[in-house]
Design a protein around this motif. Structure first.
Motif, PDB file in Angstrom:
ATOM      1  N   MET A 123      45.608  37.826  27.833  1.00 23.03           N
ATOM      2  CA  MET A 123      45.954  38.746  28.913  1.00 23.03           C
ATOM      3  C   MET A 123      45.990  40.197  28.438  1.00 23.03           C
ATOM      4  N   THR A 124      46.310  40.415  27.170  1.00 20.30           N
ATOM      5  CA  THR A 124      46.269  41.775  26.639  1.00 20.30           C
ATOM      6  C   THR A 124      44.849  42.329  26.724  1.00 20.30           C
ATOM      7  N   THR A 125      43.891  41.512  26.319  1.00 22.07           N
ATOM      8  CA  THR A 125      42.499  41.936  26.420  1.00 22.07           C
ATOM      9  C   THR A 125      42.139  42.245  27.866  1.00 22.07           C
ATOM     10  N   LEU A 126      42.571  41.351  28.777  1.00 24.88           N
ATOM     11  CA  LEU A 126      42.244  41.546  30.189  1.00 24.88           C
ATOM     12  C   LEU A 126      42.866  42.819  30.736  1.00 24.88           C
ATOM     13  N   SER A 127      44.123  43.107  30.362  1.00 27.58           N
ATOM     14  CA  SER A 127      44.762  44.286  30.939  1.00 27.58           C
ATOM     15  C   SER A 127      44.156  45.573  30.375  1.00 27.58           C
ATOM     16  N   LEU A 128      43.589  45.495  29.159  1.00 33.66           N
ATOM     17  CA  LEU A 128      42.947  46.684  28.602  1.00 33.66           C
ATOM     18  C   LEU A 128      41.617  46.988  29.276  1.00 33.66           C
ATOM     19  N   HIS A 129      40.901  45.951  29.669  1.00 31.62           N
ATOM     20  CA  HIS A 129      39.528  46.162  30.131  1.00 31.62           C
ATOM     21  C   HIS A 129      39.314  45.955  31.624  1.00 31.62           C
ATOM     22  N   THR A 130      40.281  45.355  32.335  1.00 27.33           N
ATOM     23  CA  THR A 130      40.085  45.119  33.764  1.00 27.33           C
ATOM     24  C   THR A 130      41.302  45.642  34.511  1.00 27.33           C
ATOM     25  N   ASP A 131      41.214  45.679  35.845  1.00 31.52           N
ATOM     26  CA  ASP A 131      42.421  46.070  36.586  1.00 31.52           C
ATOM     27  C   ASP A 131      42.954  44.900  37.398  1.00 31.52           C
ATOM     28  N   LEU A 132      42.885  43.700  36.825  1.00 31.48           N
ATOM     29  CA  LEU A 132      43.417  42.527  37.489  1.00 31.48           C
ATOM     30  C   LEU A 132      44.949  42.612  37.555  1.00 31.48           C
ATOM     31  N   SER A 133      45.519  42.010  38.611  1.00 36.61           N
ATOM     32  CA  SER A 133      46.983  41.931  38.685  1.00 36.61           C
ATOM     33  C   SER A 133      47.479  40.913  37.681  1.00 36.61           C
ATOM     34  N   LYS A 134      48.759  40.955  37.393  1.00 39.87           N
ATOM     35  CA  LYS A 134      49.367  40.034  36.443  1.00 39.87           C
ATOM     36  C   LYS A 134      49.023  38.580  36.787  1.00 39.87           C
TER      37      LYS A 134
END
Lengths: 332, 346
Positions: A123-134
């Motif tokens: 999820m860290t990778t995802l929050s750095l590269h995308t704007d997906l919600s939690k």
């Protein structure tokens, strides 16, 4: 940079200044990767394979100096990034790493954080590269674990690396590398530390994901068996030189460089024919502080030509089907 | 298993070898079960032959070798060794002093050439240490012997005053071999001795081991996880899984048609350095992971991953039984199975 390539390394030279002298770890490496292509890089230890791969991420050791050459990467939107011209910590590089280029390593226990759960790390990778919600991030992370065939993905998200076996850790790392749909995956000896049956499972997984997501893969290994199974094209490295690059069949059935030929003869073939002895390559890999003059392989080469190979560095010779080798034998 | 028939020309026979490590927990250190690292392993090695043992990590290969040389105290079973005078010794009941004498005849080569040599000892000290241990003290005699040994393994005797750090991995492995040869052993256990080496250096080391075997009539126990290497060097092969020996066979028939489903799975998993054969290979990959030797199932340890497993397999653990051609297999159904070997013809 050619239109259809995704990555192009041109004439790359990397050296280390050390107290004992200069180590020329990479000397003029050239290769390119097309979208959806699997490039295997083989070589013995110290041949510069990992260093070449780390230059693609702009993550060279701090005491390394790039003395020449360029690494260019084409993003999916068509923009070409000159990686070595970027600063190590620049916004563009950080967007590239993890976002456009994924990487998996040999030892997942040291590459993964021991104090964060697998889910948290993805999820860290995802929050750095995308704007997906939690919430969407959790779902995406579970999907990724399912994609790498981990059982019970929702529960696995909460596990820490030490709770997983070697094969499962490697799967988690692959899931992390693929989280942002990279167009290029760098795999640095990802199966070397695994057992044969687990290795076969991971290779199968990488191949099916590569096919499904149509990403390009650079696969570094010292195992010719693995290369034969996974690669479309192969680059053979020796002492910081890519001595031969060709389609996988040409490397195995029509090798041009004496080093490639010698290496292929020195591995047991598992073909049912009892050979009394394995062919060996004379001598040892030379000391990197004292590289031989001329062709770096001439000290061990069975086909060396006195005068020529000992003094002149061979140029790349091109053959049919994009095969190229760095050897005087093929020069008119 | 009831009894394996040990042939007359055997050098070592192992019967029902068992090596359990206790798991201790809590303040009082009470035993909470055991890691069954080696359980019910029986085999023999003929004089002058190479027995290859393959298996994945944690299958008990190294533990077997170490127990064989009594580096571990086995918790059960019997190890017998025939000394050069033809007298059988039961190693399991030997005292440390008696073992010391016998170890002249049995030696070991280790996996990591960087960790297995003392960095503060010169080559002379390293290679002569075994000789000093049996009471050779004359300095010039030691130097002569060491020079002889070094040239035998292809190192230059002039280098005997240097330290291990001055040598590459392949050369260090040769130092380890010279050390093992110092007392003229008849038996050598090589534990993953080429796994850490690069391809071209591994080939040189394997050739050296084979030459020495021819010259000195050595008997090898060759432990590895690399099946192609084992095919090259071994006369017979033993396959271990979760602490048990599941199959023993001569190399040619093993690769032609294995008898145990796990052997088949191993053969299917080896990456073949030949793209055409690799593409043609149909992949019947086993699912799942290696059983935990601390928590083995009641039945066959491979049953949960085995495509041929029946109810019987989950209920009872099969015995290692002798079949035609001096082969041994531990499987309830091996007689009914027709398994796929390494596919040679392409």
């Amino acid at each position: 940079m050619q239109d259809e390539t995704i990555l192009e390394i041109t004439d790359l030279n990397i050296c280390f200044e050390m107290r004992e002298g200069t180590v020329n770890a990479v000397n003029g490496v050239n290769f390119s990767v097309k979208p959806g292509e699997v490039l295997g890089i083989v070589g013995e230890s110290g041949s510069g394979k990992s260093l070449s791969a780390r230059s693609i991420m702009n993550l060279l050791p701090r005491n390394a100096t790039v003395t020449n050459g360029s690494v260019k990467f084409r993003k999916s939107d068509g923009e070409v990034v000159d990686i070595l011209a970027e600063k190590r910590e620049s916004r563009k590089m950080r967007e590239l790493r993890g976002g456009h280029v994924g990487m998996i390593f040999q030892e997942p226990m040291t590459a993964l954080s021991p104090v964060h759960s697998i889910g948290k790390q993805i999820m860290t990778t995802l929050s750095l590269h995308t704007d997906l919600s939690k919430k969407a991030q959790v779902e995406r992370a579970a999907d990724l674990l399912a994609m790498v065939q981990m059982p019970k993905p929702m529960e696995m998200l909460k596990k820490y690396p030490h709770q997983l076996s070697g094969g499962m850790r490697q799967r988690a790392m692959i899931a992390m590398a693929l989280s942002c749909n990279p167009s290029l995956l760098l795999a640095d000896e990802p199966t070397t530390a695994l057992d044969v049956t687990t290795e076969a499972q991971i290779l199968d997984l990488i191949m099916s994901l590569q096919d499904e997501l149509n990403m390009a893969v650079i696969f570094i290994t010292h195992n010719f068996g693995v290369v034969a199974e996974i690669a479309d094209r192969v680059s053979v490295m020796y002492l910081g030189n890519a001595v031969e690059t060709a389609a996988v069949d040409d490397i195995f059935y029509n090798p041009k460089h004496p080093y490639t030929r010698a290496l292929l003869q020195s591995i047991p073939r598992l073909d049912g024919q009892k050979r009394r002895r394995l062919q060996t390559i004379e001598g040892m890999v030379p000391d990197p502080f004292n590289l031989p003059t001329g062709c770096v392989f001439h000290t061990r080469c069975a086909e060396k030509m006195a005068g020529k190979c000992t003094s002149q560095i061979p140029e790349l010779t091109y053959f049919e089907n994009d095969q190229m080798a760095r050897c005087h034998l093929h020069q008119a | 298993m009831t009894n394996i028939h040990v042939p007359d020309d055997a050098l070592i026979s192992v019967e029902k070898l068992q090596m359990h490590f206790p798991i201790k927990k809590g303040f009082l250190g009470r035993e909470q079960g055991a890691v069954k690292a080696v359980d019910d392993v029986s085999f023999y090695i003929r004089k002058g032959e190479t027995l290859g043992i393959v298996g994945e990590s944690g299958s008990g290969k190294s533990t077997t070798a170490r127990a064989l040389l009594r580096a571990y105290e086995p918790t059960g079973g019997k190890i017998r060794f025939k000394d050069p005078d033809g007298v059988w010794h039961d190693l399991t009941h030997k005292s440390e002093a008696e073992m010391r004498k016998l170890r002249q005849h049995m030696q070991m080569i280790f996996q990591d050439p960087y960790a297995s040599l003392n960095p503060r000892m010169t080559l002379l000290q390293l290679v002569s240490e075994p000789l000093v241990n049996i009471g050779v003290t004359n300095k010039s005699e030691l130097e002569d012997r060491v020079a002889d040994l070094l040239s035998k393994v292809g190192l230059r005797p002039e280098n005997m005053s240097r330290y291990p750090h001055a040598f590459s991995g392949g050369q260090r492995q040769r130092i380890g071999i010279a050390r093992a040869l110092a007392l003229n052993p008849t038996f050598i256990a090589a534990d993953e001795s080429v796994s850490a080496l690069d391809v071209s250096i591994a080939a040189q080391t394997i050739n050296l081991l084979q030459d020495l075997q021819e010259q000195m009539g050595l008997t090898y126990l060759f432990i590895t996880h690399d099946l192609s290497m084992v095919e090259h060097i071994s006369d017979r092969i033993g396959v271990m899984y979760a602490g048990r020996l599941v199959e023993v066979a001569d190399t040619a028939s093993f690769f032609e048609q294995p008898l145990h489903p796990y052997s088949e799975a191993l053969l299917a998993a080896i990456p073949i350095p030949d793209p055409k054969r690799a593409r043609a290979k149909k992949r019947g990959l086993v699912k799942g992971e290696v059983a935990d030797p601390a928590n083995l199932p009641v039945g066959c340890a491979f049953a949960s991953r085995c495509p041929h497993a029946s109810e019987l397999c989950h209920m009872s653990n099969p015995e290692l039984t002798e079949t035609a051609g001096g082969r041994f297999v531990r499987c309830h159904h091996s007689a009914d199975l027709k398994l796929q070997g390494a596919n040679y013809d392409q």
